[in-house]
Scaffold this motif. Structure first.
Motif, PDB file in Angstrom:
ATOM      1  N   VAL A   1       0.846  -1.195   0.000  1.00 41.34           N
ATOM      2  CA  VAL A   1       0.000   0.000   0.000  1.00 41.34           C
ATOM      3  C   VAL A   1       0.881   1.245   0.000  1.00 41.34           C
ATOM      4  O   VAL A   1       0.643   2.189  -0.766  1.00 41.34           O
ATOM      5  N   LYS A   2       1.914   1.249   0.832  1.00 43.42           N
ATOM      6  CA  LYS A   2       2.818   2.395   0.886  1.00 43.42           C
ATOM      7  C   LYS A   2       3.555   2.589  -0.434  1.00 43.42           C
ATOM      8  O   LYS A   2       3.782   3.722  -0.865  1.00 43.42           O
ATOM      9  N   LYS A   3       3.897   1.479  -1.105  1.00 41.23           N
ATOM     10  CA  LYS A   3       4.569   1.578  -2.399  1.00 41.23           C
ATOM     11  C   LYS A   3       3.657   2.247  -3.427  1.00 41.23           C
ATOM     12  O   LYS A   3       4.080   3.126  -4.176  1.00 41.23           O
ATOM     13  N   HIS A   4       2.390   1.865  -3.437  1.00 39.24           N
ATOM     14  CA  HIS A   4       1.440   2.487  -4.364  1.00 39.24           C
ATOM     15  C   HIS A   4       1.206   3.955  -4.000  1.00 39.24           C
ATOM     16  O   HIS A   4       1.068   4.799  -4.886  1.00 39.24           O
ATOM     17  N   ALA A   5       1.191   4.255  -2.710  1.00 36.41           N
ATOM     18  CA  ALA A   5       1.033   5.647  -2.270  1.00 36.41           C
ATOM     19  C   ALA A   5       2.237   6.481  -2.710  1.00 36.41           C
ATOM     20  O   ALA A   5       2.075   7.612  -3.173  1.00 36.41           O
ATOM     21  N   ASP A   6       3.429   5.912  -2.603  1.00 37.92           N
ATOM     22  CA  ASP A   6       4.635   6.614  -3.046  1.00 37.92           C
ATOM     23  C   ASP A   6       4.620   6.840  -4.557  1.00 37.92           C
ATOM     24  O   ASP A   6       5.184   7.808  -5.056  1.00 37.92           O
ATOM     25  N   ALA A   7       3.940   5.937  -5.268  1.00 38.61           N
ATOM     26  CA  ALA A   7       3.841   6.062  -6.727  1.00 38.61           C
ATOM     27  C   ALA A   7       2.756   7.058  -7.137  1.00 38.61           C
ATOM     28  O   ALA A   7       2.579   7.319  -8.321  1.00 38.61           O
TER      29      ALA A   7
ATOM     30  N   ALA B   1      -0.715   7.155  -5.594  1.00 36.40           N
ATOM     31  CA  ALA B   1      -2.088   6.868  -5.167  1.00 36.40           C
ATOM     32  C   ALA B   1      -2.376   7.628  -3.880  1.00 36.40           C
ATOM     33  O   ALA B   1      -1.644   7.512  -2.905  1.00 36.40           O
ATOM     34  N   CYS B   2      -3.456   8.428  -3.886  1.00 39.83           N
ATOM     35  CA  CYS B   2      -3.761   9.288  -2.741  1.00 39.83           C
ATOM     36  C   CYS B   2      -5.050   8.906  -2.031  1.00 39.83           C
ATOM     37  O   CYS B   2      -5.340   9.446  -0.974  1.00 39.83           O
ATOM     38  N   THR B   3      -5.825   8.019  -2.618  1.00 38.90           N
ATOM     39  CA  THR B   3      -7.116   7.648  -2.044  1.00 38.90           C
ATOM     40  C   THR B   3      -7.251   6.129  -2.013  1.00 38.90           C
ATOM     41  O   THR B   3      -6.579   5.429  -2.771  1.00 38.90           O
ATOM     42  N   PRO B   4      -8.139   5.621  -1.154  1.00 38.14           N
ATOM     43  CA  PRO B   4      -8.380   4.181  -1.149  1.00 38.14           C
ATOM     44  C   PRO B   4      -8.825   3.668  -2.524  1.00 38.14           C
ATOM     45  O   PRO B   4      -8.473   2.566  -2.932  1.00 38.14           O
ATOM     46  N   ARG B   5      -9.568   4.475  -3.257  1.00 31.71           N
ATOM     47  CA  ARG B   5     -10.012   4.056  -4.592  1.00 31.71           C
ATOM     48  C   ARG B   5      -8.825   3.897  -5.538  1.00 31.71           C
ATOM     49  O   ARG B   5      -8.780   2.966  -6.352  1.00 31.71           O
TER      50      ARG B   5
ATOM     51  N   ALA C   1      -6.927  -4.011  -3.357  1.00 34.51           N
ATOM     52  CA  ALA C   1      -7.183  -3.951  -1.913  1.00 34.51           C
ATOM     53  C   ALA C   1      -8.414  -3.103  -1.655  1.00 34.51           C
ATOM     54  O   ALA C   1      -8.554  -2.006  -2.184  1.00 34.51           O
ATOM     55  N   GLY C   2      -9.335  -3.628  -0.857  1.00 35.01           N
ATOM     56  CA  GLY C   2     -10.547  -2.897  -0.512  1.00 35.01           C
ATOM     57  C   GLY C   2     -11.714  -3.138  -1.445  1.00 35.01           C
ATOM     58  O   GLY C   2     -12.779  -2.563  -1.257  1.00 35.01           O
TER      59      GLY C   2
ATOM     60  N   ARG D   1      -8.250   0.921   7.216  1.00 34.51           N
ATOM     61  CA  ARG D   1      -6.808   0.775   7.450  1.00 34.51           C
ATOM     62  C   ARG D   1      -6.020   1.446   6.316  1.00 34.51           C
ATOM     63  O   ARG D   1      -5.015   2.109   6.554  1.00 34.51           O
ATOM     64  N   ILE D   2      -6.501   1.300   5.087  1.00 37.01           N
ATOM     65  CA  ILE D   2      -5.861   1.949   3.944  1.00 37.01           C
ATOM     66  C   ILE D   2      -5.933   3.468   4.112  1.00 37.01           C
ATOM     67  O   ILE D   2      -4.954   4.175   3.889  1.00 37.01           O
ATOM     68  N   GLN D   3      -7.099   3.965   4.531  1.00 37.28           N
ATOM     69  CA  GLN D   3      -7.243   5.399   4.782  1.00 37.28           C
ATOM     70  C   GLN D   3      -6.241   5.868   5.825  1.00 37.28           C
ATOM     71  O   GLN D   3      -5.628   6.929   5.684  1.00 37.28           O
ATOM     72  N   ALA D   4      -6.079   5.074   6.883  1.00 40.32           N
ATOM     73  CA  ALA D   4      -5.137   5.443   7.951  1.00 40.32           C
ATOM     74  C   ALA D   4      -3.706   5.458   7.422  1.00 40.32           C
ATOM     75  O   ALA D   4      -2.921   6.346   7.782  1.00 40.32           O
ATOM     76  N   LEU D   5      -3.369   4.495   6.564  1.00 39.73           N
ATOM     77  CA  LEU D   5      -2.011   4.457   6.006  1.00 39.73           C
ATOM     78  C   LEU D   5      -1.766   5.645   5.078  1.00 39.73           C
ATOM     79  O   LEU D   5      -0.669   6.205   5.050  1.00 39.73           O
TER      80      LEU D   5
END
Length: 101
Positions: free
Chosen positions: A14-20, A22-26, A34-35, A44-48
């Motif tokens: 999840v963190k890897k995708h966020a670093d790439a 991705a800013c939202t659970p969608r 995931a989700g 949990r994704i929102q919290a991360l």
């Protein structure tokens, strides 16, 4: 640690995708599913993801447009052109009808 048991997605993924970017659970769901099954991991994704730094969110905040778009906006320009064309057609019709009378 697993975030999504349904698809076996970890916090690191999840963190890897966020670093790439991705800013939202969608957006995370689009990247790795995931989700998208039971939904139990969405919080949990929102919290991360948090509400911290997100390059896209910062860009969106900077470019907030007013509620009424300017005429330089492509859609507004199309609407304005359509309105002008409709007015021109109405004027031609009025001239034609008055000439016939």
């Amino acid at each position: 640690m697993y975030v999504c048991s349904c698809f076996g997605i970890t916090e690191a993924q999840v963190k890897k995708h966020a670093d790439a970017g991705a800013c939202t659970p969608r957006q995370i769901a689009s990247a790795c599913k995931a989700g998208t099954d039971c939904g139990g991991c969405v919080r949990r994704i929102q919290a991360l993801l948090g509400r911290g730094d997100c390059p896209r969110r910062e860009l969106l905040d900077q470019r907030q447009e007013p509620a009424t778009a300017s005429l330089t906006h492509p859609v507004a320009a199309t609407v304005a052109a359509s309105a002008a064309a409709a007015a021109a057609i109405g004027a031609v019709r009025d001239v034609t009808l008055s000439d016939a009378a």
